[in-house]
Design an enzyme around this catalytic site. Structure first.
Site, mmCIF file in Angstrom:
data_model
loop_
_atom_site.group_PDB
_atom_site.id
_atom_site.type_symbol
_atom_site.label_atom_id
_atom_site.label_comp_id
_atom_site.label_asym_id
_atom_site.label_seq_id
_atom_site.Cartn_x
_atom_site.Cartn_y
_atom_site.Cartn_z
ATOM 1 N N CYS A 101 0.834 -0.802 -0.069
ATOM 2 C CA CYS A 101 -0.228 -0.258 0.019
ATOM 3 C C CYS A 101 0.829 1.315 -0.125
ATOM 4 O O CYS A 101 0.991 2.140 -0.821
ATOM 5 C CB CYS A 101 -1.283 0.225 1.152
ATOM 6 S SG CYS A 101 -2.215 1.617 1.324
ATOM 7 N N CYS A 198 -5.750 -3.314 6.394
ATOM 8 C CA CYS A 198 -6.697 -1.898 7.006
ATOM 9 C C CYS A 198 -7.752 -2.048 6.312
ATOM 10 O O CYS A 198 -9.246 -2.012 6.451
ATOM 11 C CB CYS A 198 -5.801 -0.463 5.969
ATOM 12 S SG CYS A 198 -5.374 -1.143 4.520
#
EC number: 2.8.1.13
Length: 368
Positions: A101, A198
């Protein structure tokens, strides 16, 4: 009159990015916030913390006095992060989507969006790292607060990307960040730090992954080739894991717990052994692929440095030997435990992060 430098900060709705935004404004920058939406809640049973985080981000930006923008990178996240995450789990590896990410979303898509679409001079994040100019290039260094240091997660970016980044809290302790947020009465001052992956949020990992990958139960064997149980699917286990094996007491040779030491993908077998420091867990060397050196200078000769093969680990001395531009062999001066293929090995010289890559394979103490 000099024009103020424009900084776009990634506002997550947490205390670190909140205080970072305040520091930037206090320092005289023209600051705007961007809240990144990286996950679409397609399945109502999978609740991310998006709405709560967005609300907190909006309130804190209002408290500080900066504008906030919402940018949707969920398509890019799906293609560049989540698909790879699923692919790696499917083949028995242990991927780290947070590193992907940072590499693909925050320091590529977000950086490009801020510079090109919002005419920013810099981006900023609430990461606990430091940027220092070294040998004419921006380099990544460990945070002042070593307990919170996040350089491990940022090792896949390069010096050009770093040159456009500001890390306002890299030089202070987490306790001081909390203190500042409290003194400013920021809504995020007592908010708990986010943990885990996440897009899973507070949900159970096993329940989440079932939405995307099918269970494939199989057999558990000891290193002595004795069947001692069954597993729910290799994707639910990682090298060094001890919890959730549910091996019956009758199979215990001693009081030491069982640990996952290998996965036989072709046969769908989970291999276990007793004892935290048993030789089936201890690696003497590893092969790394897709190596990224932050200064973008490829190794031509072996170097001695420190390495971490997972985040919460003390670094250990190693010898790095180049194989080709993207592949290296890493020889440990002392064997280390629980090296998991698919995870990242990250290299350091003192507190400078050199870069790292994906662990492809390992050589065990017992291997000849």
């Amino acid at each position: 009159m000099n024009k103020k430098k424009k900084v776009i900060i990634a506002i997550s709705g947490g205390v670190d990015s909140s205080v970072s935004a305040w520091f930037l404004k206090k320092s005289g920058y023209h600051v705007e916030g961007v809240f990144m939406k990286n996950w679409e809640e397609i399945n109502s049973s999978i609740k991310c913390t998006f709405k709560k985080d967005l609300k907190d981000a909006q309130i804190v930006c209002d408290q500080i006095g900066i504008n906030i923008n919402i940018v949707n990178f969920s398509e890019q996240y799906w293609n560049k992060v989540f698909k790879i995450f699923l692919r790696e789990y499917k083949i028995g590896n242990t991927p780290n989507p947070d590193i992907l990410c940072n590499k693909e979303i925050k320091f590529k898509y977000f950086l490009n969006f801020a510079i090109k679409e919002m005419q920013a001079d810099y981006i900023a994040t609430g990461h606990y790292v430091r940027k220092i100019n070294f040998n004419g290039k921006s380099q990544l260094f460990s945070a002042f607060d070593l307990k919170k240091d996040q350089s491990y997660f940022l090792h896949q970016i390069n010096y050009k990307e770093l040159s456009k980044c500001i890390f306002p809290i890299g030089n202070i302790l987490k306790s001081k960040v909390r203190y500042i947020a409290s003194k400013l009465n920021l809504i995020t001052s007592k908010k708990r730090d986010s943990t885990g992956i996440c897009f899973i949020g507070n949900k159970n990992f096993n329940k989440f992954i079932k939405n995307y990958l099918h269970d494939d139960p199989g057999l558990i064997f000891s290193t002595e080739k004795k069947q001692i149980g069954t597993h729910k699917g290799l994707m639910y286990y990682t090298i060094g894991q001890r919890k959730g094996l549910n091996i019956k007491k009758i199979y215990y040779n001693c009081h030491d717990p069982w640990y996952v030491v290998d996965k036989k993908i072709d046969k769908n077998y989970l291999i276990v052994s007793q004892g935290k420091n048993n030789p089936y867990l201890m690696s003497t060397s590893i092969i790394i692929i897709e190596t990224n050196w932050i200064d973008q200078i490829y190794l031509k000769n072996p170097i001695k440095c420190m390495v971490k093969t997972r985040y919460r680990q003390n670094s250990t001395l190693c010898l790095v030997i180049p194989i080709d531009k993207k592949s290296i062999e890493v020889i440990f001066y002392k064997p280390i435990s629980s090296v998991a293929p698919g995870q990242y090995a990250v290299f350091y010289l003192l507190d400078r992060c050199l870069g790292g890559g994906i662990i492809k394979s390992r050589k065990l103490v017992i291997d000849k």
